[in-house]
Structures are given as structure tokens and as C-alpha cells.
Design a protein around this motif. Structure first.
Motif, short mmCIF file in Angstrom:
data_model
loop_
_atom_site.label_atom_id
_atom_site.label_comp_id
_atom_site.label_asym_id
_atom_site.label_seq_id
_atom_site.Cartn_x
_atom_site.Cartn_y
_atom_site.Cartn_z
N LYS A 32 50.81 30.37 37.45
CA LYS A 32 50.01 30.16 36.24
C LYS A 32 50.78 30.59 35.00
CE LYS A 32 45.47 30.52 38.38
NZ LYS A 32 44.27 31.35 38.55
N GLU A 33 51.49 31.69 35.11
CA GLU A 33 52.29 32.18 33.98
C GLU A 33 53.38 31.17 33.62
OE1 GLU A 33 55.06 36.05 32.99
OE2 GLU A 33 53.50 36.25 34.52
N GLN A 59 48.50 35.54 46.37
CA GLN A 59 47.90 35.89 45.08
C GLN A 59 48.98 36.09 44.02
OE1 GLN A 59 45.47 39.32 45.90
NE2 GLN A 59 43.85 38.12 46.89
N LEU A 60 50.05 36.78 44.37
CA LEU A 60 51.16 36.97 43.43
C LEU A 60 51.76 35.63 43.02
CD1 LEU A 60 53.37 39.98 44.58
CD2 LEU A 60 52.43 39.57 42.32
N GLN A 64 50.38 32.67 43.03
CA GLN A 64 49.47 31.92 42.16
C GLN A 64 49.48 32.48 40.74
OE1 GLN A 64 45.72 32.07 44.21
NE2 GLN A 64 46.32 30.53 45.72
N ARG A 65 49.47 33.81 40.61
CA ARG A 65 49.49 34.43 39.29
C ARG A 65 50.78 34.05 38.55
NH1 ARG A 65 49.13 40.38 39.75
NH2 ARG A 65 51.38 40.40 39.56
N TRP A 66 51.92 34.14 39.23
CA TRP A 66 53.20 33.81 38.60
C TRP A 66 53.28 32.32 38.27
CZ3 TRP A 66 56.38 37.20 42.46
CH2 TRP A 66 56.31 38.54 42.06
#
Length: 171
Positions: A54-55, A47-48, A50-52
Motif C-alpha cells: 500500500k505504501e 500483513q507486512l 500488504q502494508r508495504w
């Protein structure tokens, strides 16, 4: 006579050196897939990541949009305006690269988080393997999941379930 003594010495030395060594196998993939905290840590890392990702992609997309706009407007811009836009694009691309390095580089945030989450679990598994080894008298325990050199191994020497029991997970 010397040959007879030498042959006896070699036979005696090889008899002592050929004492039976006990070894076993474990399947670390199997063990870790049966440890709920490992699965939760893995999910948290995904999850981390994927979030990073996207950023980083958002910043890279901004740089790409700046470049496209620059190409469309280039004929209308003065030399000074062109240099300013080019510097802006380069800065945005550099920002995206720095962000990627910060999160996903060798010493990046993802690596640090993985160490924080996984190290305690890996230490517990190592200690359980060590206990099984000491209790059963194994000189060596191989990981069949990472060793491609093992062509065949008897299931009788696989102690993965014993390791899981030492960890408190019975199978």
C-alpha cells in the motif's frame, strides 16, 4: 577360468552393492501447516507485505497524479516550468521504484523478515526429520510436496506424522 573368476567377482560385488537402502517421504506442506508458529509467522509476513505494498502504491499513485496534472497544464507552462515538473515526476517515480526495491527486492525488508521468522522453524523441522531418519535408519528422506517426479508412493513410507511428533505436535 578367467571368465568364471570374473563372473564370481561381479556377482560378489553386486551382492554387497545391492544391500537394501531404506528411504521415506515427508510432506513439508502438511508438516508446516500443522505448526502453529509457522502459520503465525506467515500471517505476520502477509500483513507486512500488504502494508508495504500500500505504501509503494501510494507513492506510485502520487507520481501518476503528478503526470496527469502535468499533461493537463503542459500548454500553459514555460519550458523551465515543464522541466521542473518533469524532474519532479521522475523523482517521484524513482522514489516509488526505490521503495519497491527496499521492501520487495532480493535483499529487501520482506526477505530479511522472512529469514528472521522462518529460519528457526525450518531448522526445527530439519532437526526433527534428521532425528526420525537416524532413529529409523533411513539413508534418504524425500519431500513429496516439492518433488513432482514421484508418481506414486505408499503411505506406509510417509513419516510426516512422526516428524510432527518430534516437533511436539501430535496428529
Amino acid at each position: 577360468m578367467k571368465k568364471l573368476i570374473l563372473a564370481a567377482f561381479i556377482a560378489l560385488a553386486s551382492a554387497f552393492g545391492a544391500s537394501a537402502q531404506k528411504f521415506a517421504l515427508v510432506d513439508m506442506d502438511y508438516i508446516l501447516s500443522n505448526v502453529p508458529s509457522y502459520e503465525m509467522a506467515n500471517e505476520q509476513l502477509n500483513q507486512l507485505s500488504q502494508r508495504w505494498q500500500k505504501e509503494v502504491e501510494a507513492v506510485a499513485k502520487e507520481a501518476e497524479n503528478l503526470y496527469k496534472n502535468y499533461q493537463n497544464e503542459m500548454v500553459f507552462l514555460t519550458d523551465e516550468q515543464k522541466k521542473k515538473k518533469e524532474a519532479e515526476i521522475v523523482a517521484k517515480e524513482k522514489s516509488a521504484a526505490e521503495l519497491r526495491q527496499k521492501y520487495f527486492g532480493p535483499e529487501g525488508e520482506l526477505h530479511k523478515k522472512r529469514q528472521t521468522l522462518m529460519k528457526p522453524i525450518q531448522d526445527d523441522v530439519y532437526n526433527a526429520v534428521k532425528k526420525v531418519s537416524e532413529e529409523r535408519g533411513y539413508q534418504c528422506i524425500f519431500d513429496r510436496a516439492t518433488t513432482a517426479d514421484i508418481i506414486f508412493a505408499s503411505p506406509r513410507i510417509d513419516v510426516s506424522n512422526e516428524v510432527l511428533e518430534k516437533l511436539g505436535f501430535s496428529k
